[in-house]
Structure formats: structure tokens, C-alpha cells
Design a protein around this motif. Structure first.
Motif, short mmCIF file in Angstrom:
data_model
loop_
_atom_site.label_atom_id
_atom_site.label_comp_id
_atom_site.label_asym_id
_atom_site.label_seq_id
_atom_site.Cartn_x
_atom_site.Cartn_y
_atom_site.Cartn_z
N PRO A 6 17.34 -11.99 18.89
CA PRO A 6 16.48 -11.75 17.72
C PRO A 6 17.32 -11.46 16.48
O PRO A 6 18.39 -10.85 16.57
CB PRO A 6 15.66 -10.51 18.13
CG PRO A 6 15.77 -10.45 19.62
CD PRO A 6 17.12 -10.99 19.94
N THR A 7 16.82 -11.89 15.34
CA THR A 7 17.49 -11.64 14.07
C THR A 7 16.57 -10.83 13.15
O THR A 7 15.35 -10.80 13.36
CB THR A 7 17.88 -12.96 13.38
OG1 THR A 7 16.71 -13.78 13.24
CG2 THR A 7 18.92 -13.71 14.20
N ASP A 80 15.21 -18.29 12.22
CA ASP A 80 15.35 -17.79 10.84
C ASP A 80 15.11 -16.29 10.75
O ASP A 80 15.75 -15.60 9.97
CB ASP A 80 14.37 -18.52 9.92
CG ASP A 80 14.73 -19.99 9.75
OD1 ASP A 80 15.81 -20.39 10.21
OD2 ASP A 80 13.92 -20.74 9.19
N ALA A 81 14.17 -15.79 11.54
CA ALA A 81 13.85 -14.36 11.51
C ALA A 81 13.04 -14.01 12.74
O ALA A 81 12.16 -14.77 13.15
CB ALA A 81 13.06 -14.00 10.25
N GLY A 82 13.33 -12.87 13.34
CA GLY A 82 12.55 -12.41 14.48
C GLY A 82 13.09 -12.92 15.81
O GLY A 82 14.23 -13.38 15.92
N SER A 87 6.34 -17.66 18.07
CA SER A 87 6.01 -18.55 16.95
C SER A 87 7.26 -19.22 16.38
O SER A 87 7.31 -19.56 15.20
CB SER A 87 5.26 -17.80 15.84
OG SER A 87 3.99 -17.40 16.30
N ASP A 88 8.28 -19.38 17.21
CA ASP A 88 9.53 -20.05 16.84
C ASP A 88 10.04 -20.81 18.07
O ASP A 88 9.66 -20.49 19.21
CB ASP A 88 10.59 -19.03 16.39
CG ASP A 88 10.44 -18.64 14.93
OD1 ASP A 88 10.12 -19.53 14.12
OD2 ASP A 88 10.65 -17.47 14.60
N GLU A 130 -2.07 -13.94 18.48
CA GLU A 130 -2.52 -15.32 18.36
C GLU A 130 -1.58 -16.19 17.54
O GLU A 130 -1.76 -17.40 17.48
CB GLU A 130 -3.93 -15.35 17.73
CG GLU A 130 -5.01 -14.71 18.59
CD GLU A 130 -5.24 -15.44 19.89
OE1 GLU A 130 -4.99 -16.66 19.95
OE2 GLU A 130 -5.67 -14.80 20.88
N GLY A 131 -0.59 -15.58 16.89
CA GLY A 131 0.35 -16.38 16.10
C GLY A 131 -0.35 -17.09 14.95
O GLY A 131 -1.31 -16.58 14.36
#
Length: 237
Positions: A6-7, A80-82, A87-88, A130-131
């Protein structure tokens, strides 16, 4: 081994010592956007080869990546984040690794929906993530199903679609349903707006919205969890 790392979702200081150490040890890093990730890596003086890995190429390159892992390569996946996979991109590569017996490790770390849920003031004991809602196909079906959801609901949304999405939620959940919208989490201009769906919709209608968005919506009013558990226990007896 494949390392899922995670970032930070905004503030670069929200990175763990272990994450930095692992990124310094791997052979190369898979990144959703190499330009975005380069900023983080330069901040922590990490100089490792970057390889693009995103939703448009994951099916094409995953088999080759699994083969490299089987040959002994140590690879890290960041987004990019998380947390990758929330959701990535990550799910497909993780699944292929598991199929081929390649070890996968995911570090604990930043995920935007957790702080948004905690500061929403809505129940946190039971919730559903639910994203991003479908843009067209399936959107009506999903929202119709969620009208009966009693757990707190969490959604991601883009700033351009926030007001339209809130307006749509009013139609499905009712104008008086409580909600919270968080944006720019962990950054200087973090904002958490709470109220009814109508109040929050009206507030953002008059604003220029920037940053990633998390929408937290109260579940349908119903029996409390305690009452439900008592009924379940009684039925079992």
C-alpha cells in the motif's frame, strides 16, 4: 514472492518503514502509473526499475510476471494511492500467482475508505464496500438492491461525478438518509462533510470539488444488530 505494498493516499509521510525497506530490496516494482509512483520513490530515495501494471495490460503481462516470480525474482506491486486490489489493479495477478503456487504477501497500510468510515459518525460495526458504481450498465440494478441494505455503505467517486451521484442516491435512498463525503484525506485541505443526502448534495453543488472522493451512506433503518443477534440466538435455541 509477490509483495503487495500500500502507498499513501495523500500525505507522503503515511508510509511504513517496512514498505520502504521492501521496495529497496525487490528486483523491480510494478506501478499503476510510473510517473505518479516516481514522486513517492524519489521522496524515499528508492531507485528500482519501474514497470507499468494497470487495468489495460494486466491480462497481457501477468503470465510473464508469474514466470519471473517462479524463476526467483522478487517483485513489488504498488498503485497510485492506497492498497492494490481495492478499486485498483492486483486481483488478476494475485489470482494467477496463487494458481501457480507463487507466494503472495500483502502489507497492511493506507486505504481511503477506512478513515472516511471512521470519521463519518455512521455505524462502523457492519459495513459494505461498493467501490465505484457502474457508470451505466448495472448501476440501476445495484442501487435498487442497495435500497434494502441495512449496513453502512461505502462508495468511491470522482469529483466530476460527485453531485450527480448524490442526486441519484437521493432518488434511491431518500433525501433524509444520513451520509458523509470525505475528500483530500490526509492532505492539507482534507474535508469531511456530514448531513443528509440532500444537505450534502446542496453543499457540493455550489463548490468546485477536487480530490478523490469517498461517500459513506447510512444503511436502511431497521432492527439494531443487537436485536437481530438476540432473535438469531432465540431461533437457534
Amino acid at each position: 514472492m509477490l509483495h503487495i505494498i500500500p502507498t499513501p493516499i495523500g500525505n507522503l509521510a503515511d508510509f511504513t518503514f517496512r514498505a520502504v525497506q521492501l521496495l529497496q530490496e525487490v528486483d523491480f516494482i510494478l506501478a499503476e502509473d510510473t510517473r505518479t509512483s516516481s514522486v513517492l520513490l524519489q521522496h524515499y530515495n528508492i531507485s528500482k526499475p519501474l514497470t507499468p501494471y494497470h487495468q489495460h495490460n494486466e491480462h497481457k503481462v501477468s503470465a510473464h510476471l508469474v514466470k519471473q516470480l517462479q524463476e526467483g525474482k522478487k517483485i513489488a506491486l504498488i498503485t497510485d494511492a492506497g492498497t492494490p486490489g481495492i478499486s485498483d489493479p492486483a486481483y488478476y495477478l494475485v489470482r494467477e500467482c496463487i494458481k501457480e503456487g507463487v507466494p503472495v504477501e500483502c502489507l497492511p497500510g493506507a486505504t481511503a475508505f477506512v478513515p472516511a468510515l471512521v470519521v463519518s459518525g455512521l455505524p462502523t460495526n457492519r459495513f459494505c464496500f461498493e467501490g465505484f458504481l457502474p457508470l451505466k450498465k448495472g448501476r440501476h440494478t445495484l442501487l435498487t438492491t442497495l435500497t434494502n441494505e441495512e449496513r453502512t455503505m461505502i462508495f468511491y467517486e470522482s469529483p466530476m461525478r460527485l453531485v450527480k451521484t448524490l442526486a441519484g442516491m437521493i432518488g434511491y435512498f431518500g433525501a433524509e438518509r444520513l451520509c458523509s463525503v470525505s475528500r483530500e484525506l490526509s492532505k492539507k485541505f482534507e474535508e469531511n462533510k456530514r448531513g443528509t443526502l440532500q444537505e450534502v448534495h446542496d453543499y457540493f453543488t455550489s463548490k468546485t470539488v477536487k480530490g478523490e472522493i469517498v461517500i459513506v451512506v447510512a444503511g436502511r433503518p431497521g432492527k439494531s444488530s443487537k436485536d437481530q443477534f438476540q432473535e438469531d440466538d432465540a431461533a437457534e435455541e
